[in-house]
Design an enzyme around this catalytic site. Structure first.
Site, PDB file in Angstrom:
ATOM      1  N   CYS A 207      -4.491   1.515  -4.608  1.00 18.27           N
ATOM      2  CA  CYS A 207      -3.779   2.670  -4.073  1.00 18.27           C
ATOM      3  C   CYS A 207      -2.520   2.979  -4.867  1.00 18.27           C
ATOM      4  O   CYS A 207      -2.136   4.145  -5.019  1.00 18.27           O
ATOM      5  CB  CYS A 207      -3.423   2.427  -2.610  1.00 18.27           C
ATOM      6  SG  CYS A 207      -2.488   0.891  -2.364  1.00 18.27           S
TER       7      CYS A 207
ATOM      8  N   HIS B  58       0.883  -1.174   0.000  1.00 20.04           N
ATOM      9  CA  HIS B  58       0.000   0.000   0.000  1.00 20.04           C
ATOM     10  C   HIS B  58       0.913   1.213   0.000  1.00 20.04           C
ATOM     11  O   HIS B  58       1.891   1.261   0.760  1.00 20.04           O
ATOM     12  CB  HIS B  58      -0.901   0.025   1.235  1.00 20.04           C
ATOM     13  CG  HIS B  58      -1.570   1.350   1.454  1.00 20.04           C
ATOM     14  ND1 HIS B  58      -2.706   1.731   0.792  1.00 20.04           N
ATOM     15  CD2 HIS B  58      -1.241   2.401   2.260  1.00 20.04           C
ATOM     16  CE1 HIS B  58      -3.063   2.945   1.174  1.00 20.04           C
ATOM     17  NE2 HIS B  58      -2.186   3.372   2.075  1.00 20.04           N
TER      18      HIS B  58
END
Length: 459
Positions: free
Chosen positions: A100, A32
């Site tokens: 993301c 992420h």
């Protein structure tokens, strides 16, 4: 501002320890990422989110990577962020296809001119290329959703004033000639949304026309982006736009003049995306790709029709981003002058109605943007001389134009120039000297109502 990439492991070490057992390959993390600058962290999960740096529920980043420095004003950054929110919605999140890392890659491209490391963006494909990755995809996605789409505690979310996002659209003010900005435009001029050109041609045939540049990596990446975007914009990560700009600056205009249109048309197709037009709006000083292409057409003694046409279409697509519109209307930028020159020369093309139609819509985009500036900021953004030049060209061609769509665009463009114009200003003086009211009043062919409304502004 310095820009950093915060890299997290969503599994907190489990992927590194167990990936070979379950997938048959070794992966170090399920990544992420977020971009951090000015003390604020920007990331994609439940839509585009912000928090104070390091205050997400993901804990401490496993790595912090310096990405470079951005000199862009915060106002422009937030406007670009608004365009990303149209693509990175809460509903569109997909751990493998639209996550993301796609967001940070696009945002980094705008901020510092390069994407995030390949080993991060390529990880989903590596996983899905394994038999067990394909088999476990639904379970992995479902299992991670509560982590990837968790909300940020309210106390950790910065306000819009501190860079936390939100709209950067100016509030209405009074316009310069004394008319209140809240006054609605007349009904036929009520829609000032820019006209753009998004139709995608057969790309294989288009690229084949590029000759020695048909295998150019930057142009091929542009083609791939257009193909992916044509299926679903959410699954179309941005190519290396800095490399694309360099290819147009250094190579495209060395192609034989009769094939240059193919490269420009590729860029036109990509420029329909506000992420792309926003990037090119904020190119480094001296590297303005669109300016170079427009200059090229303006300066060619005998410009091929197809090159002129796709360049006008490209110019219309600049208006897909508020950042480029701002550049066009900036009093210290030269691009408005170049666009006006492109319009006025192209309106005189008696042999090609498609060119006149496109040039007429570009004139409309310029006039409508100027009108919106009047309503939103209380000032006319186009210089009076530019408005006069546009108005003169439109009035001149209206008297002889036989294409109905061109007439409509010309009437709308002229209407936005003269509606609310200062009674003692040069635009209305010119219109009176050219007897524009008589020219407009004589228009029929399905545009009678619009012509009547515009004629009323000329009284």
């Amino acid at each position: 501002m310095d820009v950093q990439l915060y890299v997290y492991d969503l599994t907190h070490g489990m992927a590194k320890n167990m990936s070979r057992q379950f997938l048959g390959i070794q992966i170090d993390a399920v990544y992420h990422t977020a971009l951090v600058f000015n003390g604020i962290e920007y990331f994609f999960g439940s839509g585009v989110q912000t928090c104070y740096a390091g205050r997400t529920h993901h804990g401490r980043p496993m790595e912090v990577i310096p990405m470079g420095t951005t000199h862009l004003p915060m106002e422009d950054i937030l406007e670009y962020l608004e365009s990303l929110k149209q693509i990175y919605t809460p509903e569109s999140y997909d751990l493998f296809a639209h996550n993301c890392n796609n967001f940070t890659n696009d945002f980094a491209m705008f901020l510092v001119g390069k994407g995030i490391p390949d080993h991060i963006t390529s990880l989903p494909k590596r996983v899905l290329d394994t038999p067990f990755g394909q088999m476990l995809k639904p379970q992995i996605d479902a299992g991670m959703r509560s982590v990837t789409q968790a909300s940020v505690p309210a106390r950790n979310v910065p306000s819009a004033a501190n860079g936390g996002g939100g709209s950067s659209i100016s509030q209405p003010k009074s316009v310069a000639n004394g008319k209140p900005a809240t006054q609605a435009a007349p009904i036929l001029l009520g829609n000032s949304k820019p006209v753009t050109y998004g139709k995608v041609p057969p790309l294989e045939k288009l690229v084949a026309k590029l000759g020695e540049m048909r295998d150019d990596a930057a142009l091929l990446s542009l083609k791939t982006f257009i193909q992916q975007r044509n299926v679903d914009p959410r699954e179309a990560p941005l190519p290396d736009l800095e490399a694309v700009g360099q290819a147009f600056q250094s190579k495209v205009l060395t192609l034989p003049v009769e094939v240059r249109f193919a490269a420009v048309d590729l860029l036109r197709c990509a420029m329909i995306d506000p992420r792309v037009s926003g990037f090119f709006a904020e190119e480094k000083a001296g590297s303005q790709t669109a300016d170079t292409l427009i200059d090229h057409v303006n300066e060619l003694a005998d410009c091929p029709h197809n090159l002129r046409l796709v360049t006008i279409h490209l110019a219309c697509n600049l208006f897909t981003s508020p950042l480029y519109t701002k550049q066009i209307l900036h009093p210290e930028k030269a691009i408005a002058t170049k666009l006006v020159q492109l319009v006025t020369s192209s309106l005189l093309d008696a042999s090609h109605p498609t060119t006149r139609v496109a040039a007429s819509w570009l004139a409309f985009n310029l006039a409508a943007a100027n009108h919106r500036s009047c309503r939103g900021e209380g000032r006319e953004a186009l210089a009076e001389g530019q408005q006069v030049e546009l108005a003169a060209s439109l009035i001149e061609v209206l008297g002889s134009e036989d294409n109905g769509e061109a007439v409509k665009a010309q009437l709308l463009g002229l209407g936005y120039l003269v509606y609310g114009a200062p009674r003692d200003g040069e635009v209305l003086d010119l219109a009176k000297a050219l007897d524009a009211k008589a020219t407009v009043s004589a228009i029929g062919k399905g545009n009678e109502a619009l012509a009547k409304e515009v004629a009323g502004f000329l009284s």
